[in-house]
Design an enzyme around this catalytic site. Structure first.
Site, mmCIF file in Angstrom:
data_model
loop_
_atom_site.group_PDB
_atom_site.id
_atom_site.type_symbol
_atom_site.label_atom_id
_atom_site.label_comp_id
_atom_site.label_asym_id
_atom_site.label_seq_id
_atom_site.Cartn_x
_atom_site.Cartn_y
_atom_site.Cartn_z
ATOM 1 C CE LYS A 95 6.112 6.231 -0.081
ATOM 2 N NZ LYS A 95 4.781 6.902 -0.162
ATOM 3 N N GLY A 128 0.695 -3.347 -1.002
ATOM 4 C CA GLY A 128 0.012 -2.495 -2.147
ATOM 5 C C GLY A 128 -0.173 -3.172 -3.402
ATOM 6 C CB SER A 129 -0.334 -2.121 -6.794
ATOM 7 O OG SER A 129 0.930 -1.644 -6.967
ATOM 8 C CB VAL A 186 4.475 -1.129 -6.489
ATOM 9 C CG1 VAL A 186 5.553 -0.489 -5.296
ATOM 10 C CG2 VAL A 186 4.134 0.148 -7.411
ATOM 11 N N GLY A 187 4.992 -4.196 -6.139
ATOM 12 C CA GLY A 187 5.427 -5.378 -5.162
ATOM 13 C C GLY A 187 6.572 -6.186 -6.065
ATOM 14 C CD GLU A 245 0.134 -10.528 2.345
ATOM 15 O OE1 GLU A 245 -0.736 -10.563 1.698
ATOM 16 O OE2 GLU A 245 0.872 -11.350 2.882
ATOM 17 C CB CYS A 282 -6.211 -6.060 -0.347
ATOM 18 S SG CYS A 282 -6.530 -6.554 1.356
ATOM 19 C CD GLN A 336 -8.916 2.655 -7.724
ATOM 20 O OE1 GLN A 336 -7.957 2.430 -7.674
ATOM 21 N NE2 GLN A 336 -9.899 1.713 -8.732
ATOM 22 C CD GLU A 373 -6.384 -5.174 -6.694
ATOM 23 O OE1 GLU A 373 -5.428 -4.888 -7.044
ATOM 24 O OE2 GLU A 373 -6.566 -5.441 -5.535
HETATM 25 P P1 NAP Z 1 0.698 0.986 -4.661
HETATM 26 O O1 NAP Z 1 0.362 2.240 -5.611
HETATM 27 O O2 NAP Z 1 1.277 -0.163 -5.010
HETATM 28 O O3 NAP Z 1 1.314 1.786 -3.596
HETATM 29 C C1 NAP Z 1 1.471 1.069 -2.139
HETATM 30 C C2 NAP Z 1 2.701 1.782 -1.473
HETATM 31 O O4 NAP Z 1 3.958 1.816 -2.177
HETATM 32 C C3 NAP Z 1 2.425 3.515 -1.420
HETATM 33 O O5 NAP Z 1 3.001 3.915 -0.272
HETATM 34 C C4 NAP Z 1 3.309 3.964 -2.681
HETATM 35 O O6 NAP Z 1 3.641 5.351 -2.416
HETATM 36 C C5 NAP Z 1 4.422 3.023 -2.669
HETATM 37 N N1 NAP Z 1 5.095 2.753 -3.743
HETATM 38 C C6 NAP Z 1 4.736 3.094 -5.172
HETATM 39 N N2 NAP Z 1 5.620 3.251 -5.938
HETATM 40 C C7 NAP Z 1 6.586 2.695 -5.344
HETATM 41 C C8 NAP Z 1 7.936 2.016 -5.644
HETATM 42 N N3 NAP Z 1 8.420 2.044 -6.860
HETATM 43 N N4 NAP Z 1 8.690 1.634 -4.540
HETATM 44 C C9 NAP Z 1 8.516 1.387 -3.177
HETATM 45 N N5 NAP Z 1 7.183 2.006 -2.856
HETATM 46 C C10 NAP Z 1 6.402 2.399 -4.146
HETATM 47 O O7 NAP Z 1 -0.798 0.374 -3.782
HETATM 48 P P2 NAP Z 1 -2.031 1.459 -3.585
HETATM 49 O O8 NAP Z 1 -2.656 1.922 -4.788
HETATM 50 O O9 NAP Z 1 -1.595 2.379 -2.421
HETATM 51 O O10 NAP Z 1 -3.062 0.386 -2.908
HETATM 52 C C11 NAP Z 1 -3.887 -0.526 -3.579
HETATM 53 C C12 NAP Z 1 -3.327 -1.853 -3.907
HETATM 54 O O11 NAP Z 1 -2.768 -2.529 -2.507
HETATM 55 C C13 NAP Z 1 -4.293 -2.809 -4.145
HETATM 56 O O12 NAP Z 1 -3.810 -3.638 -5.264
HETATM 57 C C14 NAP Z 1 -4.758 -3.841 -3.081
HETATM 58 O O13 NAP Z 1 -5.220 -4.944 -3.476
HETATM 59 C C15 NAP Z 1 -3.468 -3.759 -2.385
HETATM 60 N N6 NAP Z 1 -3.782 -4.115 -1.188
HETATM 61 C C16 NAP Z 1 -3.421 -5.382 -0.602
HETATM 62 C C17 NAP Z 1 -3.411 -5.773 0.614
HETATM 63 C C18 NAP Z 1 -3.051 -6.983 1.203
HETATM 64 O O14 NAP Z 1 -2.810 -6.974 2.478
HETATM 65 N N7 NAP Z 1 -2.958 -7.971 0.298
HETATM 66 C C19 NAP Z 1 -4.052 -4.693 1.510
HETATM 67 C C20 NAP Z 1 -4.574 -3.226 1.061
HETATM 68 C C21 NAP Z 1 -4.178 -3.260 -0.293
HETATM 69 P P3 NAP Z 1 2.693 6.422 -3.170
HETATM 70 O O15 NAP Z 1 1.470 6.363 -2.349
HETATM 71 O O16 NAP Z 1 3.433 7.715 -2.964
HETATM 72 O O17 NAP Z 1 2.633 6.043 -4.592
#
Ligand code: NAP
Length: 478
Positions: free
Chosen positions: A170, A223-224, A227-228, A245, A279, A326, A380
């Protein structure tokens, strides 16, 4: 072009959503099919049906499929890199670097298919042979963010597949095309139907469907934090194995004995390249008092030279924010920072005018004299916004750096080897760099954070097997 979902080896159409270029919102990069909960269930069932044959295929044979995937991506290198710049906004050289990394990741894990080490140890008992082998988990859900739209799907898919799992991918809605290209390569490489499935669409809908899907055994999420944490709670109800992560608020500590110019360059690189949307980006630079004013001035001067614009154009250093949400987040934190720390020393505004009006462009922004309790030192932002903080000495800098709940990456700029080791042993972060930018990792070593940034086994390198496989231990009397 219309990019369909991929379930059980078939391209599946449906209602679509648009993927637009964040540097030029008038340009539609592609239309993607909005997946449904029923699609997720069908994909999980297809993956379950494909699991017995895929998981019992010899490791080197699975590796051969992954080598083919890498070769196909290599052949389409220029196309895929340009598409990434158009869908995510990062500069073309950055996109090329990421696509190269994805190819290397597939080759690295393809080779692991011929190793797949377990344990063989001597028994205390006579004529007992004992060993432990690695076994795959089953169907694994892979949920990825928009900021590394190719490398993150690659570093989840390749180890999952080489271990013998089957997957439901996904991707993020803001940049699904780069992951789609990997799935297309899996299809072209002849990976059997059902082994790889891809469903684009809303994270809320598909996330709930994924954690509820009967056959699922594990989820790897990047991701965030919000959501995590939600996903963790839901997955725990079904005792799914989970790997998270999440976010960071990464510090770079600059000591008075550092190579001054290199430290300035490393900080600017880590804070602003990829629009601060890594990240592992530096969002706090903690500078020893003795060089604070000189370092701040140099940082501002170096930042003035950065060129913001469409990442397809040569000479551009920083592309746009990924989307309106963003950009709004970046501007909201800049407002908060201005109230907390005074006007930024540089930047702070959305860029407008020719070349900017159709994109989400924002100036790289530096706040000075930020203190520990301020919001911009704790939360963040995920944009090109840097907080400069003053520390009395190394011990004070380390204390400030550790004084937040997140712990993804951290960097130290120094020529003092004792402090390097103090930092290595006492800094609370999963990824450390010394005299390098805090961002910029390779795939051959474990990747991931500590504290609230991460949960579960690390990704990448040999550590990837700890998540994507389990041990089976055998005692055999002969
Ligand atoms: P996000 O909003 O949490 O989304 C991540 C993924 O989760 C997307 O595919 C999103 O789909 C999906 N998602 C959203 N709601 C969900 C739910 N309820 N259940 C399951 N999946 C769901 O994060 P983002 O805005 O894409 O990315 C930015 C964040 O990622 C930042 O906090 C960054 O620090 C973090 N990040 C961490 C790392 C690491 O390795 N630690 C690496 C890269 C990024 P949709 O796009 O359809 O909403």
């Amino acid at each position: 072009m219309n990019f369909k979902n991929y379930i059980n080896g078939e391209w599946v159409s449906g209602e679509v959503f648009e993927n637009r270029n964040p540097a030029n919102t008038g340009e539609v990069v592609g239309e993607f099919v909005k997946g449904s909960a029923a699609n997720v269930q069908a994909a999980a069932e297809a993956a379950q049906a494909a699991f017995p044959a895929w998981s019992t295929l010899a490791g080197p044979a699975r590796g051969n499929f992954l080598f083919k995937v890498a070769d196909i991506l290599d052949r389409k290198f220029d196309l895929i890199s340009a598409e990434m710049t158009r869908e995510e906004g990062k500069t073309l050289p950055e996109a090329k670097g990421e696509v190269r990394r994805s190819i290397n990741i597939f080759r690295y894990f393809a080779g692991e298919g011929s190793r797949m080490p377990g344990f063989l140890v001597p028994s205390e008992r006579d004529r007992v042979h004992m060993f432990a082998i690695r076994k795959p988990l089953g169907v694994v859900g892979l949920v990825t963010p928009w900021n590394f739209p190719s490398a993150i799907p690659a570093w989840k898919m390749a180890p999952a597949l080489i271990c013998g799992n089957t997957v439901v991918v996904k991707p993020a809605s803001a940049s699904p095309l780069s992951a789609w290209r990997i799935v297309e390569a899996c299809h072209e490489a002849g990976i059997p139907k059902g082994v790889v499935n891809f469903i684009a669409g809303s994270g809320g809908t598909l996330g709930q469907a994924l954690v509820s899907a009967g056959p699922l055994k594990a989820i790897s999420f990047t991701g965030s934090c919000e959501v995590g944490q939600w996903l963790h709670a839901e997955a725990s109800k079904r005792r799914l194995r989970i790997q998270l992560e999440m976010g960071g608020k990464n510090p770079t500590i600059v000591l008075a004995d550092a190579d001054f110019d290199a430290a300035v360059g490393n900080t600017v690189n880590a804070a602003f390249f990829s629009t601060g949307q890594k990240c592992t980006a530096t969002s706090r630079v903690i500078v020893e008092d003795a060089i604070y004013d000189r370092f701040l001035n140099a940082l501002v001067e170096r930042t003035k030279k950065l060129k913001v614009g469409n990442g397809m154009e040569p000479g551009i250093d920083i592309g746009p924010a990924i989307d309106q949400a963003q950009l709004d987040t970046d501007l909201r934190y800049i407002d908060i920072g201005t109230r907390e720390a005074g006007a930024p020393r540089i930047g702070g505004r959305r860029l407008t005018g020719p070349g900017y009006d159709k994109g989400y462009f924002i100036e790289p922004t530096i706040f000075a004299d930020v203190t520990e309790e301020m919001t911009i030192a704790r939360e963040e932002i995920f944009g090109p916004v840097l907080a400069v903080m003053r520390a009395k000495d190394f011990e004070d800098a380390l204390r400030i750096a550790n004084n937040i709940p997140l712990g993804l990456s951290a960097s130290l700029q120094t020529t003092n080897v004792s402090r390097v080791f103090e930092f290595v042993y006492r800094m609370e972060a999963g990824l450390l760099t010394v005299n390098l930018p805090s961002a910029g990792v390779e795939y051959q070593l474990p990747f991931g954070g500590t504290k609230d940034s991460s949960f579960g086994p690390k990704e990448q390198g040999p550590a990837a097997f700890d998540f994507y496989s389990d041990y089976k231990t055998v005692y055999l009397k002969y």
